[in-house]
Write an enzyme that holds these catalytic residues in place. Structure first.
Site, short mmCIF file in Angstrom:
data_model
loop_
_atom_site.label_atom_id
_atom_site.label_comp_id
_atom_site.label_asym_id
_atom_site.label_seq_id
_atom_site.Cartn_x
_atom_site.Cartn_y
_atom_site.Cartn_z
N ARG A 190 -40.76 -19.66 -26.05
CA ARG A 190 -41.23 -18.27 -26.17
C ARG A 190 -42.71 -18.24 -26.59
O ARG A 190 -43.46 -17.35 -26.21
CB ARG A 190 -40.35 -17.46 -27.13
CG ARG A 190 -40.79 -16.03 -27.32
CD ARG A 190 -39.65 -15.06 -27.69
NE ARG A 190 -38.72 -15.58 -28.66
CZ ARG A 190 -38.97 -15.73 -29.98
NH1 ARG A 190 -40.13 -15.33 -30.47
NH2 ARG A 190 -38.07 -16.24 -30.79
N TYR A 199 -50.74 4.26 -11.71
CA TYR A 199 -49.39 3.79 -11.36
C TYR A 199 -48.37 4.52 -12.24
O TYR A 199 -48.52 4.54 -13.46
CB TYR A 199 -49.31 2.28 -11.59
CG TYR A 199 -47.91 1.75 -11.47
CD1 TYR A 199 -47.29 1.66 -10.22
CD2 TYR A 199 -47.17 1.38 -12.59
CE1 TYR A 199 -46.00 1.20 -10.10
CE2 TYR A 199 -45.88 0.92 -12.48
CZ TYR A 199 -45.29 0.83 -11.23
OH TYR A 199 -44.00 0.38 -11.11
N ASP A 256 -56.29 -2.03 -14.76
CA ASP A 256 -55.17 -2.52 -13.94
C ASP A 256 -55.78 -2.97 -12.62
O ASP A 256 -56.18 -2.14 -11.80
CB ASP A 256 -54.15 -1.39 -13.76
CG ASP A 256 -52.92 -1.81 -12.94
OD1 ASP A 256 -53.02 -2.80 -12.20
OD2 ASP A 256 -51.88 -1.14 -13.04
N LYS A 291 -47.19 -8.61 -7.35
CA LYS A 291 -47.78 -8.14 -6.10
C LYS A 291 -48.59 -9.26 -5.43
O LYS A 291 -48.00 -10.20 -4.92
CB LYS A 291 -48.61 -6.89 -6.38
CG LYS A 291 -47.89 -5.84 -7.27
CD LYS A 291 -46.64 -5.25 -6.63
CE LYS A 291 -45.78 -4.43 -7.58
NZ LYS A 291 -46.43 -3.46 -8.42
C1 LIG Z 1 -46.20 -2.67 -9.55
C2 LIG Z 1 -47.32 -2.17 -10.39
C3 LIG Z 1 -47.22 -2.12 -11.79
C4 LIG Z 1 -45.96 -2.50 -12.53
O1 LIG Z 1 -45.66 -3.84 -12.43
P1 LIG Z 1 -44.16 -4.47 -12.42
O2 LIG Z 1 -44.40 -5.89 -12.13
O3 LIG Z 1 -43.38 -3.73 -11.38
O4 LIG Z 1 -43.59 -4.22 -13.78
C5 LIG Z 1 -48.33 -1.69 -12.50
N1 LIG Z 1 -49.47 -1.31 -11.88
C6 LIG Z 1 -49.58 -1.32 -10.54
C7 LIG Z 1 -50.86 -0.88 -9.92
C8 LIG Z 1 -48.52 -1.75 -9.75
O5 LIG Z 1 -48.65 -1.75 -8.41
#
Ligand SMILES: *Cc1c(COP(=O)(O)O)cnc(C)c1O
Length: 375
Positions: free
Chosen positions: A47, A99, A171, A196
């Site tokens: 962890r 998001y 982000d 992603k």
């Molecule tokens: C998918 C996404 C998230 C969230 O991420 P997860 O891996 O689904 O928890 C946050 N910001 C953006 C821009 C995203 O496309």
């Protein structure tokens, strides 16, 4: 070093056991002490740290030009852990089309805990400036935004944050460090849903934070990563490290195809609007050109004829998979308002497209037959 080289060079690991070229997956949750009580390999318990996580965190930090990276079990876990490092009573500013999971975390989890937040149009610097209060401790940028691909000026917003004594986070999921490096533009921390583009094959759920420098903020988040324990598993880290090696090539190719799709859609009579920062007609084009090396592989399109027409197009395409998410090698299409639910502000005629690695001509032919069927 260029990112292509960096991604391949820095993730090599000296494997004393077998000389393996690819790092082994280290599933052990616990690590042996020396007779004197020390931990010669630096790991104690998984962890806190793990060899595969170390490799991934270092790779991500290098790609973003940061001091250190932290890998989490999802993008949301990364965001949640970052927000935990704020204090009850603090105020956060974020975009009106961030998001949807980010404001949902603030509203449902952190509002009861004591955070307040304001959502404004991040293309409007004056609106951000006038939302700053004495207790504003974080400005959260997301650019290109989701799903309208609005472009926020990272450097200008980071300056606003720092003048107000606040942290600035970005982000960077949609842009990836290949297209945009927010730490170079003044941000303190970058967040990724590595689910992603970094994973890149729609088969790992994961997230990351990358910090520009050491300090109290980083140390607190690092501590909460271990305490909260929403860490990425060794196998997931291994898969993500593998993803980093092809990231540059994938993102370049996907961005080039997205540009062709955007140009095609822009000309089509059944289309009301295309949102893609690579188009000269896009209101954020100049800023995107300043802060991005390419315009990304995400676009959205509004279809003439409302929700029914948009659903019909999504229903007729053959090569695009009707699914949420993005950043994989397969092209996806989704009716975004349906995913976001009844409170969405997303236009009902909007389809969001994540462009994959298929040939651009095939994708265009497919969109063309689906759009032509409307008229
Ligand atoms: C998918 C996404 C998230 C969230 O991420 P997860 O891996 O689904 O928890 C946050 N910001 C953006 C821009 C995203 O496309």
């Amino acid at each position: 070093m260029h990112p292509e080289t960096l991604a391949i060079y820095q993730s090599r690991m000296a494997d004393a056991n077998a000389g393996a070229v690819v790092p082994p997956i280290s599933l052990s949750t616990t690590f042996e002490r020396e007779a004197d009580g020390s931990f010669p390999h630096g790991h104690i318990y998984s962890r806190s740290s793990n060899p595969n996580r170390d490799l991934l965190e270092t790779a991500l930090a290098q790609l973003e030009g940061g001091f250190a990276g932290l890998a989490f079990s999802s993008g949301q876990a990364a965001t949640m852990t970052l927000l935990l490092a704020l204090r009850p009573g603090d105020h956060v500013i974020l975009g009106d089309d961030a998001y949807h999971g980010t404001p949902a975390l603030l509203e449902e989890l952190f509002h009861p805990w004591g955070l307040t937040y304001t959502r404004v149009d991040f293309t409007d610097l004056e609106a951000i400036r006038s939302s700053i209060h004495e207790n504003t401790s974080l400005i959260w940028i997301e650019t290109p935004s989701n799903p309208l691909l609005k472009i926020a000026d990272i450097q200008a917003i980071a300056d606003l944050a720092h003048n107000a004594g606040a942290w600035c986070a970005c982000d960077n999921t949609w842009a990836t460090p290949i297209l945009q490096r927010p730490l170079d533009l003044g941000c303190d921390v970058v967040m990724h849903s590595t689910t992603k583009y970094i994973g890149g094959h729609s088969d790992v759920l994961s997230g990351a934070l990358i910090f520009r420098e050491d300090g109290d903020f980083y140390q607190r988040v690092r501590r909460y990563q271990t305490l909260g324990g929403a860490v990425a598993a060794p196998f997931d880290c291994w898969m993500l490290l593998r993803g980093t090696k092809t990231l540059t090539t994938r993102v370049k190719a996907q961005s080039a195809t997205a540009m062709q799709l955007a140009q095609f859609l822009h000309e089509h009579p059944a289309v009301e609007a295309v949102h893609y920062p690579g188009l000269e007609s896009h209101p954020g084009h100049a800023i995107a050109q300043k802060q991005m090396t390419r315009f990304g592989a995400m676009l959205s399109v509004q279809i003439k004829g409302g929700s029914d027409a948009a659903m019909a197009v999504a229903g007729r395409v053959q090569l695009f998979t009707r699914a949420t998410s993005l950043g994989g090698i397969e092209s996806l299409i989704e009716h975004r308002a349906s995913v976001e639910g009844p409170n969405t502000t997303t236009p009902q005629n909007l389809l969001r497209i994540s462009v994959g690695l298929e040939h651009a001509d095939d994708l265009i032919t497919d969109l063309e037959q689906a759009l032509n069927a409307l008229t």
